[in-house]
Design an enzyme around this catalytic site. Structure first.
Site, short mmCIF file in Angstrom:
data_model
loop_
_atom_site.label_atom_id
_atom_site.label_comp_id
_atom_site.label_asym_id
_atom_site.label_seq_id
_atom_site.Cartn_x
_atom_site.Cartn_y
_atom_site.Cartn_z
N GLU A 170 100.03 3.27 8.87
CA GLU A 170 100.31 2.24 9.87
C GLU A 170 101.41 1.26 9.47
O GLU A 170 102.03 0.64 10.32
CB GLU A 170 99.04 1.44 10.18
N LEU A 179 100.55 0.67 0.87
CA LEU A 179 100.47 1.38 2.14
C LEU A 179 99.23 0.93 2.92
O LEU A 179 98.16 0.72 2.34
CB LEU A 179 100.39 2.89 1.91
N LYS A 180 99.40 0.77 4.23
CA LYS A 180 98.26 0.44 5.10
C LYS A 180 97.76 1.73 5.74
O LYS A 180 98.34 2.22 6.70
CB LYS A 180 98.65 -0.58 6.16
N PHE A 181 96.70 2.26 5.16
CA PHE A 181 96.15 3.52 5.65
C PHE A 181 95.36 3.31 6.94
O PHE A 181 94.77 2.25 7.16
CB PHE A 181 95.25 4.15 4.59
#
Length: 339
Positions: free
Chosen positions: A182, A36-38
């Site tokens: 994101e 996951l792209k935090f």
């Protein structure tokens, strides 16, 4: 146990280059690992002897800005260096605005803010453990080391999830957007950790939105970038700018851009900080003000409530729309004006 000699802080981190679609499982050496792209602050967390330090990807010392993360890092063994994303969750959603409020505060104010809006760290890589530099190891082995380390952690240190299943990655991509995630970061299982290199991939949620082009950078006859505006709190505010325009877009805009008629809502010169971290200029930025027209741009999910934090992409002109018809994604009630 101290840090290895080759790891002097601040350290360069691996970067990711954008791609339009979720990569196939074989796109990177050794197969792809999806994470996951935090929406937070990239941070290197280090424990050197009794000293804990936090560093941003640009070499800013974040140790005093995030006292709760610094305190949590004391549970790490000396000689440990981690790569992470610092985030704040508010009502189950990532809250970048609260992160920004930490910057520039003194230790006392930061501690007060930490009690009201506590941060956490999503750790996704390890650069050193036990005083050994492990950056030359392939990611698959670094991940195994990281999972062993994380088994002993307590929040707010957290292990960021990863999967090698592309179908699960697609599900994450679609599901977690409601939480402000994101998109995805993709790594190759055989890749070493090469600081400063764009070895990883990132795919982000994007959507097209209409914005007001009320100024450009460069001459009206050959605009280089669009300066985008939207009605925010009743005024036309600068909310971002596009990346460099291609020749087709330049010609299309040049055909419709006109000198402003009457008083313009924006000054002729704005501070470089007006464009946030995408203001590469060190000094003021000159705007070529124009009569406002509507254009369509592609934007990712990083809308702060008053601006886009990432560069926009020009899509096309929208001559059928009037600037007064637009509404910002989080606009307050009331009629917008160009004053």
């Amino acid at each position: 146990m101290s840090l290895p000699p080759g790891l002097r802080l601040p350290v360069d981190v691996v970067l990711a280059r954008p791609v339009a679609q979720i990569p196939a499982p074989t796109a990177l050496p050794g197969g792809c690992s999806y994470e996951l792209k935090f929406d937070g602050f990239r941070c290197v967390i280090a424990r050197d002897g009794a000293q804990v330090s936090l560093w941003s990807r640009r070499g800013t010392d974040l140790t005093s800005a995030f006292p709760e993360i610094s305190a949590a890092a004391e549970q790490l063994a000396s000689g440990t260096v981690l790569d992470a994303e610092i985030v704040i969750w508010t009502a189950g959603r990532l809250d970048f605005g609260s992160l920004q409020e930490r910057m520039g505060r003194g230790p006392r104010k930061a501690a007060q803010h930490a009690r009201v809006h506590p941060a956490s760290a999503a750790v996704f890589d390890v650069l050193a453990t036990g005083g050994d530099d492990v950056r030359a190891m392939p990611f698959s082995l670094r991940r195994a080391l990281l999972e062993d380390l994380a088994a002993l952690w307590r929040p707010p240190l957290n292990l960021s999830p990863t999967t090698s299943d592309v179908d699960e990655a697609r599900e994450w991509f679609e599901t977690y957007i409601v939480a402000g995630v994101e998109g995805l970061v993709v790594k190759g299982a055989d890749q070493p950790y090469r600081g400063g290199q764009r070895d990883w991939l990132k795919v982000k949620h994007r959507s097209t939105v209409d914005v007001v082009c009320a100024a450009v950078i460069g001459p009206r006859t050959a605009p280089e970038q669009v300066v985008a505006g939207l009605p925010v709190n009743g005024h036309l505010r600068i909310v971002g700018r596009t990346g460099p325009l291609n020749p087709v877009a330049r010609r299309a805009l040049a055909d419709v851009l006109r000198a402003p008629m009457g008083e313009h809502p924006w000054p002729a010169v704005v501070p470089a900080g007006e464009f946030g971290r995408f203001g590469r200029e060190r000094g003021p930025v000159e705007l070529t003000r124009v009569n406002p027209v509507v254009v369509e741009v592609s934007a990712d999910a990083a809308w702060s409530g008053s601006s886009y934090r990432h560069l926009l992409r020009f899509v096309r002109l929208r001559p059928e729309l009037h600037p007064m018809d637009l509404v910002a994604p989080a606009a307050t009630s009331g009629n917008a004006s160009l004053e």
